[in-house]
Design a protein around this motif. Structure first.
Motif, PDB file in Angstrom:
ATOM      1  N   GLN A  19       0.788  -1.336   0.022  1.00  0.00           N
ATOM      2  CA  GLN A  19      -0.134  -0.040  -0.070  1.00  0.00           C
ATOM      3  C   GLN A  19       0.840   1.183   0.012  1.00  0.00           C
ATOM      4  O   GLN A  19       2.332   1.141   0.585  1.00  0.00           O
ATOM      5  N   PRO A  20       0.403   2.233  -0.615  1.00  0.00           N
ATOM      6  CA  PRO A  20       1.407   3.588  -0.717  1.00  0.00           C
ATOM      7  C   PRO A  20       1.712   3.950   0.818  1.00  0.00           C
ATOM      8  O   PRO A  20       0.987   3.835   1.419  1.00  0.00           O
ATOM      9  N   ARG A  21       3.108   4.263   0.555  1.00  0.00           N
ATOM     10  CA  ARG A  21       3.303   4.997   1.998  1.00  0.00           C
ATOM     11  C   ARG A  21       3.277   6.121   2.230  1.00  0.00           C
ATOM     12  O   ARG A  21       3.530   7.119   1.334  1.00  0.00           O
ATOM     13  N   PRO A  22       2.669   6.688   3.402  1.00  0.00           N
ATOM     14  CA  PRO A  22       2.493   8.020   3.427  1.00  0.00           C
ATOM     15  C   PRO A  22       3.522   8.906   3.531  1.00  0.00           C
ATOM     16  O   PRO A  22       4.637   8.552   3.888  1.00  0.00           O
ATOM     17  N   LEU A  23       3.580   9.996   2.925  1.00  0.00           N
ATOM     18  CA  LEU A  23       4.687  10.894   2.614  1.00  0.00           C
ATOM     19  C   LEU A  23       4.779  11.754   3.963  1.00  0.00           C
ATOM     20  O   LEU A  23       3.568  11.920   4.678  1.00  0.00           O
ATOM     21  N   VAL A  24       5.742  12.397   4.483  1.00  0.00           N
ATOM     22  CA  VAL A  24       5.667  13.119   5.681  1.00  0.00           C
ATOM     23  C   VAL A  24       6.289  14.464   5.145  1.00  0.00           C
ATOM     24  O   VAL A  24       7.323  14.701   4.515  1.00  0.00           O
ATOM     25  N   VAL A  25       5.848  15.708   5.725  1.00  0.00           N
ATOM     26  CA  VAL A  25       6.282  17.079   5.316  1.00  0.00           C
ATOM     27  C   VAL A  25       7.521  17.238   6.176  1.00  0.00           C
ATOM     28  O   VAL A  25       7.366  16.691   7.733  1.00  0.00           O
ATOM     29  N   VAL A  26       8.552  17.644   5.701  1.00  0.00           N
ATOM     30  CA  VAL A  26       9.987  17.736   6.296  1.00  0.00           C
ATOM     31  C   VAL A  26      10.274  19.251   5.961  1.00  0.00           C
ATOM     32  O   VAL A  26       9.917  19.883   5.081  1.00  0.00           O
ATOM     33  N   ALA A  27      11.289  19.833   6.864  1.00  0.00           N
ATOM     34  CA  ALA A  27      11.713  21.144   6.488  1.00  0.00           C
ATOM     35  C   ALA A  27      12.825  20.761   5.296  1.00  0.00           C
ATOM     36  O   ALA A  27      13.626  20.213   5.311  1.00  0.00           O
ATOM     37  N   ALA A  28      12.696  21.996   4.501  1.00  0.00           N
ATOM     38  CA  ALA A  28      13.585  21.968   3.338  1.00  0.00           C
ATOM     39  C   ALA A  28      14.833  22.809   3.594  1.00  0.00           C
ATOM     40  O   ALA A  28      15.814  22.618   2.791  1.00  0.00           O
ATOM     41  N   ARG A  29      14.890  23.324   4.414  1.00  0.00           N
ATOM     42  CA  ARG A  29      15.894  24.033   4.970  1.00  0.00           C
ATOM     43  C   ARG A  29      15.875  24.596   6.425  1.00  0.00           C
ATOM     44  O   ARG A  29      14.866  24.223   7.098  1.00  0.00           O
ATOM     45  N   PRO A  30      16.859  25.002   6.995  1.00  0.00           N
ATOM     46  CA  PRO A  30      16.643  25.602   8.510  1.00  0.00           C
ATOM     47  C   PRO A  30      15.541  26.594   8.684  1.00  0.00           C
ATOM     48  O   PRO A  30      15.725  27.532   8.005  1.00  0.00           O
TER      49      PRO A  30
END
Length: 353
Positions: free
Chosen positions: A216-227
């Motif tokens: 089943q599709p793995r949930p994506l997680v929102v992460v910081a793209a920079r500090p």
């Protein structure tokens, strides 16, 4: 009556006792060269299994080699034993360790082969349980191997989570210390179901595995793209969706959940954004002069006031009017430096400073 296993244990202890008496009475010098690692195949760990014994006669060498030191570690765990540990064990048993020469690795890493565990558990009078810890470790290793295989074999597919059930034997092999899982090929049973075929290489041998898994599709997680510093109002340049972070309750999984909201604390690059770390942006600072829009049926009056606290969009903030009366009212933050008050609410909320 003693069982056969208990009888063998009593005999073994008696023999060990005699060996200790002999070795304690006659101090035959020997050289011990310790191995850096040993894989147990069942039973207690013997001195001759973790060290090569030389420079002594055959009788002394055999007696020393058969000395039992301690039980082998549980499956999936490693035990580190130093040369000093071994010397202390032998000293407690009445053996003079000062006459011997101690060389080789300073400590021995000991693991247990899954084959040894299976041999013991297959005995008629022994159960064959698998602890939750071993099962969790085995499932984690196999899931990681499947993810790496799918990413390499089908790079166009979105990241997937796999669900499967393991036999007890497969679980023990997958959970063994230093076990390596290799997925060699797969067979599609349905768009979301596949059979993965490969092998497990663990201390003591190799085992072929074949596991049917639901994908089943793995949930994506929102992460910081920079500090990201505290109080940052998040934009698309600040965040990204990542598939290499383990989803967990409380993490944002959609960009819409974070865009336009403000961080309560700073976030390092690549770290997930927790929903609890977000708030609506502060658009009015404490002490700022703001416009107060007082609404009543069919009329609106504007005046000026000073914010007595930080104001978050959509929330109430106390504002002190700048007229001679200097009254404090509660207004709803509707924009930068703008609060809105309804006449009825303003009368009810008006207080004497």
């Amino acid at each position: 009556m003693y069982s056969r296993k208990r009888f063998h244990k009593v005999i073994r202890l008696c023999v060990s006792g005699l060996l200790i008496l002999v070795l304690g009475r006659f101090s035959f010098a020997a050289t011990f060269v310790f191995h850096p690692q040993y894989t147990s195949h069942g039973g207690p760990v013997l001195l001759g299994q973790i060290a090569e014994i030389t420079d002594c006669d055959d009788t002394t060498r055999d007696a020393l080699a058969r000395l039992e030191l301690f039980p082998a570690p549980p499956l999936g765990e490693a035990k580190f034993v130093s040369v000093q540990d071994v010397r202390e064990i032998l000293t407690l048993r009445g053996i003079d360790t000062t006459v011997h020469l101690w060389q080789g690795a300073p400590q021995v890493r000991i693991v247990t082969s899954p084959q040894a565990t299976l041999t013991v558990l297959n005995a008629p009078d022994q159960p064959a349980p698998v602890s939750p810890t071993l099962r969790a470790r085995a499932e984690s290793r196999l899931k990681k191997a499947i993810q790496e295989y799918l990413k390499s074999r089908y790079p166009q597919l979105p990241p997937c989570e796999s669900a499967f059930s393991l036999t007890n034997e497969d679980t023990r092999w997958l959970a063994a210390a230093d076990a390596r899982v290799i997925i060699e090929r797969d067979q599609a049973l349905a768009p979301d179901r596949r059979v993965f075929i490969g092998s497990v290489r663990a201390p003591g041998g190799v085992r072929a595995i074949q596991v049917e898994a639901q994908l089943q599709p793995r949930p994506l997680v929102v992460v910081a793209a920079r500090p990201l510093a505290r109080d940052t109002v998040l934009t698309r340049e600040d965040v990204r969706l990542a598939d290499d972070v383990e989803p967990a309750p409380g993490y944002a999984t959609r960009l819409e959940e974070v865009l336009g909201r403000q961080l309560v604390t700073g976030v390092a690059p690549g770290k997930p954004i927790a929903l609890s770390n977000l708030r609506e942006p502060v658009v009015i600072k404490r002490g700022e002069v703001v416009q107060i829009a007082v609404r009543a049926p069919g009329v609106m009056i504007r005046t000026l006031g000073r914010a007595k606290d930080d104001g978050v969009l959509g929330h109430l903030v106390p504002v002190e009017t700048l007229d001679n009366r200097g009254k404090t009212i509660l207004g709803k933050v509707v924009d930068h430096q703008l609060v809105e008050v309804y006449a009825v609410s303003a009368q009810a909320a008006t207080t004497t400073p």
